[in-house]
Motif scaffolding. Sequence first.
Motif, mmCIF file in Angstrom:
data_model
loop_
_atom_site.group_PDB
_atom_site.id
_atom_site.type_symbol
_atom_site.label_atom_id
_atom_site.label_comp_id
_atom_site.label_asym_id
_atom_site.label_seq_id
_atom_site.Cartn_x
_atom_site.Cartn_y
_atom_site.Cartn_z
ATOM 1 N N LYS A 82 40.223 23.387 0.357
ATOM 2 C CA LYS A 82 41.382 23.320 0.913
ATOM 3 C C LYS A 82 41.353 21.475 0.951
ATOM 4 C CE LYS A 82 41.571 27.305 3.700
ATOM 5 N NZ LYS A 82 41.520 27.750 5.065
ATOM 6 N N LYS A 83 40.603 20.958 0.869
ATOM 7 C CA LYS A 83 40.741 19.542 1.077
ATOM 8 C C LYS A 83 41.411 18.782 -0.205
ATOM 9 C CE LYS A 83 36.813 18.584 4.056
ATOM 10 N NZ LYS A 83 35.399 17.964 4.158
ATOM 11 N N THR A 84 42.128 17.777 -0.021
ATOM 12 C CA THR A 84 42.956 17.145 -1.134
ATOM 13 C C THR A 84 42.023 16.247 -2.015
ATOM 14 O OG1 THR A 84 43.435 15.100 0.167
ATOM 15 C CG2 THR A 84 44.938 16.730 0.249
ATOM 16 N N HIS A 85 42.335 16.345 -3.346
ATOM 17 C CA HIS A 85 41.385 15.372 -4.104
ATOM 18 C C HIS A 85 41.432 13.939 -3.630
ATOM 19 C CE1 HIS A 85 41.323 18.935 -6.611
ATOM 20 N NE2 HIS A 85 42.445 18.769 -7.191
ATOM 21 N N SER A 86 42.100 13.398 -3.125
ATOM 22 C CA SER A 86 42.172 12.135 -2.488
ATOM 23 C C SER A 86 40.923 12.037 -1.404
ATOM 24 C CB SER A 86 43.374 11.616 -1.829
ATOM 25 O OG SER A 86 43.680 12.579 -0.699
ATOM 26 N N GLN A 87 40.629 13.122 -0.571
ATOM 27 C CA GLN A 87 39.546 13.028 0.058
ATOM 28 C C GLN A 87 38.080 13.405 -0.455
ATOM 29 O OE1 GLN A 87 41.756 16.497 2.499
ATOM 30 N NE2 GLN A 87 40.799 15.196 4.254
ATOM 31 N N THR A 88 38.285 14.030 -1.664
ATOM 32 C CA THR A 88 36.912 14.345 -2.182
ATOM 33 C C THR A 88 36.425 13.585 -3.445
ATOM 34 O OG1 THR A 88 38.274 16.358 -3.548
ATOM 35 C CG2 THR A 88 37.488 16.987 -1.449
ATOM 36 N N LEU A 89 37.315 13.253 -4.203
ATOM 37 C CA LEU A 89 36.714 12.652 -5.620
ATOM 38 C C LEU A 89 35.805 11.577 -5.207
ATOM 39 C CD1 LEU A 89 39.592 12.755 -8.137
ATOM 40 C CD2 LEU A 89 37.381 13.872 -8.095
ATOM 41 N N LEU A 90 36.201 10.648 -4.623
ATOM 42 C CA LEU A 90 35.339 9.164 -4.604
ATOM 43 C C LEU A 90 34.042 9.753 -3.823
ATOM 44 C CD1 LEU A 90 37.662 6.353 -4.038
ATOM 45 C CD2 LEU A 90 36.428 6.742 -6.041
ATOM 46 N N PRO A 91 34.168 10.238 -2.624
ATOM 47 C CA PRO A 91 32.668 10.861 -1.979
ATOM 48 C C PRO A 91 32.057 11.558 -3.114
ATOM 49 C CG PRO A 91 34.395 11.019 -0.488
ATOM 50 C CD PRO A 91 35.031 10.792 -2.078
ATOM 51 N N MET A 92 32.645 12.358 -4.109
ATOM 52 C CA MET A 92 31.777 13.139 -4.759
ATOM 53 C C MET A 92 31.078 12.403 -5.971
ATOM 54 S SD MET A 92 34.652 16.423 -5.317
ATOM 55 C CE MET A 92 33.791 17.079 -6.681
ATOM 56 N N ILE A 93 31.790 11.378 -6.382
ATOM 57 C CA ILE A 93 31.256 10.550 -7.364
ATOM 58 C C ILE A 93 29.988 9.783 -6.725
ATOM 59 C CG2 ILE A 93 31.749 8.304 -8.560
ATOM 60 C CD1 ILE A 93 34.653 9.431 -8.966
ATOM 61 N N GLU A 94 30.274 9.126 -5.475
ATOM 62 C CA GLU A 94 29.186 8.407 -4.613
ATOM 63 C C GLU A 94 27.806 9.319 -4.607
ATOM 64 O OE1 GLU A 94 27.151 5.350 -3.222
ATOM 65 O OE2 GLU A 94 29.178 5.206 -4.230
ATOM 66 N N GLU A 95 28.202 10.523 -4.240
ATOM 67 C CA GLU A 95 26.927 11.665 -4.033
ATOM 68 C C GLU A 95 26.458 11.682 -5.445
ATOM 69 O OE1 GLU A 95 24.322 14.003 -1.952
ATOM 70 O OE2 GLU A 95 25.611 12.378 -1.616
ATOM 71 N N ILE A 96 26.869 11.914 -6.449
ATOM 72 C CA ILE A 96 26.363 12.055 -7.657
ATOM 73 C C ILE A 96 25.411 10.758 -8.014
ATOM 74 C CG2 ILE A 96 26.811 12.034 -10.221
ATOM 75 C CD1 ILE A 96 28.404 14.479 -10.041
ATOM 76 N N LYS A 97 26.176 9.565 -7.896
ATOM 77 C CA LYS A 97 25.454 8.429 -8.246
ATOM 78 C C LYS A 97 24.316 8.229 -7.370
ATOM 79 C CE LYS A 97 26.648 3.398 -7.558
ATOM 80 N NZ LYS A 97 25.832 3.034 -6.695
ATOM 81 N N ARG A 98 24.346 8.634 -6.039
ATOM 82 C CA ARG A 98 23.155 8.605 -5.259
ATOM 83 C C ARG A 98 22.040 9.405 -5.967
ATOM 84 N NH1 ARG A 98 20.854 10.802 -1.217
ATOM 85 N NH2 ARG A 98 22.254 12.529 -1.166
ATOM 86 N N MET A 99 22.317 10.486 -6.052
ATOM 87 C CA MET A 99 21.235 11.536 -6.285
ATOM 88 C C MET A 99 20.571 11.528 -7.701
ATOM 89 S SD MET A 99 20.987 14.009 -3.950
ATOM 90 C CE MET A 99 20.335 15.461 -4.647
ATOM 91 N N THR A 100 21.582 10.613 -8.600
ATOM 92 C CA THR A 100 20.863 10.686 -9.947
ATOM 93 C C THR A 100 20.572 9.138 -10.223
ATOM 94 O OG1 THR A 100 23.002 10.132 -10.931
ATOM 95 C CG2 THR A 100 22.200 12.549 -10.773
ATOM 96 N N GLU A 101 20.530 8.400 -9.049
ATOM 97 C CA GLU A 101 20.288 6.865 -9.161
ATOM 98 C C GLU A 101 21.072 6.410 -10.280
ATOM 99 O OE1 GLU A 101 16.026 6.869 -9.429
ATOM 100 O OE2 GLU A 101 15.775 7.145 -7.358
#
Length: 237
Positions: A34-53
């Motif tokens: 239910k969360k809006t994309h404005s809440q999710t996109l940047l944290p998702m990108i940051e998490e992928i960036k962190r997990m894959t270095e």
Amino acid sequence: MEVNLLAIDSSGLVASVAVLSGGIIMAEYTVNYKKTHSQTLLPMIEEIKRMTELDLGCLDAIAISSGPGSFTGLRIGAATAKGLGLALNIPLVAVPTLEGLAYNLCHTGALVCPLMDARRNQVYTGVYSFEGGVFNTVKNQCATDIEDIITFLNAEGRKVIFLGDGVPVYRDVITEKTKTEYELAPPHLAYQRAGALCKRAEELYEKNMTISPREFAPEYLRLSQAERERMEREKNA
């Protein structure tokens, strides 16, 4: 040619981000909540960036689902992709939303018909095939009445697989009106996935089909409700 892509899809209810490097999907993060994309996109990108270095400086392009879809979702995705593209000085690969959806079923022998609910008994749709593994557009993406696209598919007379958020909305119409053989895509393939977007974007990038971040704009296919209401008011004034 090996290409490094970050893909973003916020065209519908689902938010999805993926990284492709050297033909391999290194990570994919997809949320249907239910969360809006404005809440999710940047944290998702940051998490992928962190997990894959991931070093963003190694990216060749940003792949973005270009529409049609949710007006708000498309704008949020566009702003995110344009901001990253400008900051990294790399181009965007604009992938039509329905092509990205169709790539969930890449290499099937059936026709692929994505359906996105556009309200008012209409869908955003198109028809695609993978003849010999090569992507083909049978019917360009458009906004149309659900019964019109089913009539088109009946005339084609080939097996078709439906997918997208329009399927549960118009399931009864599909069941009643579709005369050719058909299937509904399973849940894990039924909605937008940035991994599939990566695959289509990779092909477009290799054909030099990129656009500068400044030039990119979403493709809405029709006016928003607010714009339609404004035009109606002006017409009746």
